[in-house]
Design an enzyme around this catalytic site. Sequence first.
Site, PDB file in Angstrom:
ATOM      1  N   ASN A 315     -32.733   2.823 -17.498  1.00 38.74           N
ATOM      2  CA  ASN A 315     -31.292   2.591 -17.530  1.00 38.74           C
ATOM      3  C   ASN A 315     -30.967   1.846 -18.812  1.00 38.74           C
ATOM      4  OD1 ASN A 315     -28.842   0.841 -17.153  1.00 38.74           O
ATOM      5  ND2 ASN A 315     -28.741   1.966 -15.224  1.00 38.74           N
ATOM      6  N   SER A 338     -27.871   6.226 -14.778  1.00 39.32           N
ATOM      7  CA  SER A 338     -26.659   5.472 -15.095  1.00 39.32           C
ATOM      8  C   SER A 338     -26.101   4.927 -13.791  1.00 39.32           C
ATOM      9  CB  SER A 338     -25.653   6.386 -15.787  1.00 39.32           C
ATOM     10  OG  SER A 338     -24.661   5.591 -16.396  1.00 39.32           O
ATOM     11  N   GLU A 339     -25.690   3.653 -13.804  1.00 38.95           N
ATOM     12  CA  GLU A 339     -25.389   2.991 -12.530  1.00 38.95           C
ATOM     13  C   GLU A 339     -24.156   3.526 -11.815  1.00 38.95           C
ATOM     14  OE1 GLU A 339     -25.822   1.538 -15.504  1.00 38.95           O
ATOM     15  OE2 GLU A 339     -24.508  -0.190 -15.800  1.00 38.95           O
ATOM     16  N   ASN A 340     -23.323   4.321 -12.509  1.00 38.55           N
ATOM     17  CA  ASN A 340     -22.203   4.934 -11.800  1.00 38.55           C
ATOM     18  C   ASN A 340     -22.620   6.210 -11.060  1.00 38.55           C
ATOM     19  OD1 ASN A 340     -22.511   5.938 -14.470  1.00 38.55           O
ATOM     20  ND2 ASN A 340     -20.523   6.914 -14.376  1.00 38.55           N
ATOM     21  N   SER A 380     -27.063   4.332  -6.177  1.00 40.88           N
ATOM     22  CA  SER A 380     -27.526   4.013  -7.519  1.00 40.88           C
ATOM     23  C   SER A 380     -28.126   2.607  -7.564  1.00 40.88           C
ATOM     24  CB  SER A 380     -26.349   4.126  -8.478  1.00 40.88           C
ATOM     25  OG  SER A 380     -26.756   3.798  -9.762  1.00 40.88           O
TER      26      SER A 380
END
Length: 512
Positions: A315, A338-340, A380
């Site tokens: 990430n 990706s954290e979204n 996530s």
Amino acid sequence: MFNLTFKQVNRSVTRVLVQQRLNSSFNNSKLVDSVEEALKDIPTSNFTLLSGGFGLCGLPETLIYGLLRRPEVKNITAVSNNAGIDDRGLTVLLNSGQITKMVSSFLGNNKTFNRLYLEGKIDLELCPQGNLAERTRAAAAGIPAFYTPTGVDTWLEQGKLPIRYDDKNPGEVLKYSEPRESKIFNGKKYLLETSIPGDVAFVKAYKADTLGNCWFKGSANNFNGVFGRAAKQTIVEAEHIVEPGEIKPEDVHLPGVYVSKVIQSKAPKDIEILTLDDGKSSSEIDVSALSPQELKRYKIIKRASQEFHEGMTCNLGIGMPTLAAKYLPEGFEINFQSENGLLRFGKYPKEGEQDPDLINAGKETVTLNSGASLFGSEESFAMIRSGRIELTMLGGLQVSAKGDLANWGLPGRIKGMGGAMDLVSNPDQTRVVVLMEHNDKKGNAKIMDECTFPLTGSKCVSRIITEFAVLDVDPEKGLTLIEIDKDTSLDELREKTGCQFKVSDNLKFIEV
Ligand SMILES: *[C@@H]1O[C@H](CO)[C@@H](O)[C@H](O)[C@H]1NC(C)=O
Ligand SMILES: *[C@@H]1O[C@H](CO)[C@@H](O)[C@H](O)[C@H]1NC(C)=O
Ligand SMILES: *[C@@H]1O[C@H](CO)[C@@H](O)[C@H](O)[C@H]1NC(C)=O
Ligand SMILES: CC(=O)N[C@H]1CO[C@H](CO)[C@@H](O)[C@@H]1O
């Protein structure tokens, strides 16, 4: 009749009701014609609104603007990752004075939100992005509280996050956050977090059927899926309204049981940060044409790209970390997360291929590689906390000799932690590499004995990469210099660094 138990009575009543439904032309459609109709049953005031979306992606703006046309609805606590951008998203309800409290992970650069918070006009509960997802997930699952590693030894645990500034004395804090209880499990400290149940949720879906089943496109699941499950009343706006059955049962992301009403979305779809693949390969960069500032960043980014191993999952934070991916050898396989809610995203799109429903955590347009997967923010961050991410690279404002990281704000100039506190919460399984310039703009050291800015995480950094040095960090033994810029002497480096460091027996020059 008097011998019947309550259960039996209940059962026979149910049977009668079902029979009535079958006989009449019972209409179980949740579709309503107008936003006024959709908002008819929300509380008049004093309620918690969960509003989905990440930046402009999956933003339920038809409903937000509907609320703007109901100025009598006031004192809203709005829970949302951020507040859109100026004149878009929840910012319009901040401007209208209808929102009095925000629960968010990120203020961003948005002037309105920043100004109202700093001027003491609204309350802001800053909440790490993963906690925002998990606290609403818990509410959705009927769980009142849980323990999480995020935010240990930071202002979050200590109850030092400013919630309300004094509108008469700029900079004075009137109200701070509640300190968190902690508990040790398997030798590691965790914080008790409570759930965030919503009264109302606004959700934006790409497709919804008339029973309320929803399907999200691209990265628009983000907070929409979890918020849609966590409120007493969930109102969905969908770009496409379809008949039941048109969304295949196995493709339903949000089952209709959670949904009260569905309307046709009329919101525009825009891209916040359009980033396109310029087709240039990294080898075409003319280093001699870079300004001194650009050269510094180039050196950091180029060195950072050596941290990748083929096949790893990582990430990358916004800014220099994201740019490091540009220097991967052609065909090199990395699973970028990706954290979204994306795994295995790829390059920036070519002109014409950009999709407002496909953005990374920096709100930039991206593409997907084959074998990609998409999910909600709650999943996530589950992936992140449980150590599935091998490497996280972030920017830093300060790093201490013990590996404490400060990267989300200065006292009085808070930007919000976004997902950073969650990303550094499991340093035993997720290696944390910090990329930053060695000194700040005034020449002050950013590597020091103790950070003076609010922490993102304690004892979490493994390696620091600057334009002058690569330092390894051990929480007990401190810093070891392993690489140095070839034009910088050890004495000069000591001068620029705010704490002691050991020098590796195997010291090398940084190769970029
Ligand atoms: C059910 O109600 C919806 C919305 O009120 C309407 O659009 C639809 O035509 C109705 N369907 C039937 C079969 O009456
Ligand atoms: C909102 O809360 C205030 C203060 O507790 C109260 O006076 C007011 O009646 C409430 N409004 C509604 C609509 O419940
Ligand atoms: C605003 O709403 C909250 C509940 O969400 C309530 O506790 C508070 O008293 C309300 N304030 C005003 C001024 O109505
Ligand atoms: C990140 C963000 O929201 N930026 C916006 C904040 O407001 C200014 C001024 O209206 C916009 O130009 C930015 O795009």
